[in-house]
Design a protein around this motif. Sequence first.
Motif, PDB file in Angstrom:
ATOM      1  N   TRP B  82      43.069  35.693  42.937  1.00  0.00           N
ATOM      2  CA  TRP B  82      42.115  34.980  43.798  1.00  0.00           C
ATOM      3  C   TRP B  82      42.808  33.830  44.533  1.00  0.00           C
ATOM      4  CZ3 TRP B  82      38.018  37.006  45.685  1.00  0.00           C
ATOM      5  CH2 TRP B  82      37.208  37.881  44.945  1.00  0.00           C
ATOM      6  N   PHE B  85      44.421  35.250  47.478  1.00  0.00           N
ATOM      7  CA  PHE B  85      43.392  35.548  48.482  1.00  0.00           C
ATOM      8  C   PHE B  85      42.992  34.286  49.250  1.00  0.00           C
ATOM      9  CE2 PHE B  85      38.768  35.527  49.385  1.00  0.00           C
ATOM     10  CZ  PHE B  85      38.746  36.470  50.408  1.00  0.00           C
ATOM     11  N   ILE B 100      38.378  26.488  42.717  1.00  0.00           N
ATOM     12  CA  ILE B 100      37.613  27.662  43.143  1.00  0.00           C
ATOM     13  C   ILE B 100      38.039  28.879  42.324  1.00  0.00           C
ATOM     14  CG2 ILE B 100      37.032  29.167  45.084  1.00  0.00           C
ATOM     15  CD1 ILE B 100      37.566  26.805  46.953  1.00  0.00           C
ATOM     16  N   GLU B 103      36.501  29.385  38.955  1.00  0.00           N
ATOM     17  CA  GLU B 103      35.203  30.068  38.919  1.00  0.00           C
ATOM     18  C   GLU B 103      35.382  31.560  39.143  1.00  0.00           C
ATOM     19  OE1 GLU B 103      31.724  28.189  40.793  1.00  0.00           O
ATOM     20  OE2 GLU B 103      33.102  26.677  41.581  1.00  0.00           O
ATOM     21  N   LEU B 104      36.163  31.922  40.140  1.00  0.00           N
ATOM     22  CA  LEU B 104      36.313  33.336  40.499  1.00  0.00           C
ATOM     23  C   LEU B 104      36.947  34.157  39.371  1.00  0.00           C
ATOM     24  CD1 LEU B 104      37.467  32.840  44.197  1.00  0.00           C
ATOM     25  CD2 LEU B 104      35.399  34.060  43.482  1.00  0.00           C
ATOM     26  N   ILE B 107      34.666  36.494  37.230  1.00  0.00           N
ATOM     27  CA  ILE B 107      33.916  37.636  37.769  1.00  0.00           C
ATOM     28  C   ILE B 107      34.421  38.882  37.047  1.00  0.00           C
ATOM     29  CG2 ILE B 107      33.360  38.991  39.829  1.00  0.00           C
ATOM     30  CD1 ILE B 107      32.318  36.128  40.032  1.00  0.00           C
ATOM     31  N   ALA B 108      33.468  39.691  36.567  1.00  0.00           N
ATOM     32  CA  ALA B 108      33.838  40.695  35.568  1.00  0.00           C
ATOM     33  C   ALA B 108      34.514  41.976  36.077  1.00  0.00           C
ATOM     34  CB  ALA B 108      32.601  41.070  34.762  1.00  0.00           C
ATOM     35  N   SER B 109      34.068  42.544  37.141  1.00  0.00           N
ATOM     36  CA  SER B 109      34.454  43.895  37.539  1.00  0.00           C
ATOM     37  C   SER B 109      35.964  44.195  37.610  1.00  0.00           C
ATOM     38  CB  SER B 109      33.839  44.194  38.916  1.00  0.00           C
ATOM     39  OG  SER B 109      34.413  45.338  39.483  1.00  0.00           O
TER      40      SER B 109
END
Lengths: 220, 220
Positions: B82, B85, B100, B103-104, B107-109
């Motif tokens: 991330w 990115f 940031i 937090e990111l 994210i599970a997926s």
Amino acid sequence: MQNSFTEENYLKIIHALSGREGLEVSTNALAESTSTRAASVTDMLRKLAEKGLIHYKKYQGVRLTESGEKVAINVIRKHRLWEVFLVEKLGFGWDEVHDIAEELEHIASDHLVERLDSFLGHPRFDPHGDPIPDAKGNLTEPDYLILTDVAIGEKVRMMGVLDHAPSFLQHLDRAGITLGCILEIKEINEYDKSASVQIGDKQTLFISLEVSKNLLVQRR
Amino acid sequence: MQNSFTEENYLKIIHALSGREGLEVSTNALAESTSTRAASVTDMLRKLAEKGLIHYKKYQGVRLTESGEKVAINVIRKHRLWEVFLVEKLGFGWDEVHDIAEELEHIASDHLVERLDSFLGHPRFDPHGDPIPDAKGNLTEPDYLILTDVAIGEKVRMMGVLDHAPSFLQHLDRAGITLGCILEIKEINEYDKSASVQIGDKQTLFISLEVSKNLLVQRR
DNA sequence: AAAAAAATTTAGATTAACCTAAAAATTGAT
DNA sequence: ATCAATTTTTAGGTTAATCTAAATTTTTTT
């Protein structure tokens, strides 16, 4: 103080359920949508009311305040921008992005949202045709027709869906119905109320009433 | 069952504190790093141990199990991807992305992570020079030198930082020190142990010992 | 308009993640 | 090797978000 993940979800759901007219939302409807029990909803409503995010009087249902509306719309903006990112940049199908965006929508940074919006070229609609609120919180719902309201012989453009369930979206994929494609109603079949619809300039298919009720289109 | 946000943070921090040798991590060190109290850490350690994510014996400190290591490395992979990115695609500065990405990273997926990795072109390092674990969980720490270990007259390449604080990174920006640039140690100044360092083919600056201790470099 | 049904709220618990204060174990200094 | 200092754990509480069961209010039906 900050709003929690859970609070944001309640506000988003109240927004969705109260519709464009800002109607009162019932405790039971919220319990259903949040997959919790009515008693839990009541607790949360008292909390949101104390924070000035909703108008709430016991037994009277609930509406967003201006400040609650702002929060809800910002969450919706983030959700829809992330969906565009997932489909346009990462190549996900429109049936795969909802759950991931449910998580991403709670990432806090405003700076991030604005940069993401630029990166995506300020998209106006998400991959399901839902409008993306602008940075100031303006959200204008286009007034599309439901396919069931279209007369025989009319040609319309497919603009969105009411049901976002993966199974429904996959069904549309199999039928070749994509956002922006042209649909022509050839006839309505008496037997099961299905519609015979020509999709683009390809073949004509039976579209069940169930499906028609969930397709948003526009005359042209 | 799933690991919570909080559990993932503990595992990530245990990984960081136990170093490449997998040394035992103390309760107090964890309390410090998680900004909680030792008693809270003890509670969480019992929970993580029950889930088989750490080896834990009372008063003996803690180590990750293989399964805990896997979770920790996956969180690190997500964090660093991330960050790439945010810097490469959204144009953030390297000093702006840490919070940031914190937090990111939760994210599970898995599907998302792999698509993000492809989209970014399978980067090997994040914007601070930290290595990105591969999809199988292999994480190889390159053995860089610290700038203080470089002799006068040597030319080295700037490869990473030990301190990720925005203020430190902004200081490097002001000095023109970026990842990949060439540094040549001209001399060590007796008075304050600062180094006179030529940055690329531009001017020579005083680099304080404090800064040198946090710069990772490589001979060439 | 009274009774029955449905919706909502209150009361009292539970769980995860934290806390303070006190007790217990380990470490380290003489 | 003992005692003091430090570290860690235990005991007992708190808060956010949930729950069930019971009480209350509103709505609907007759």
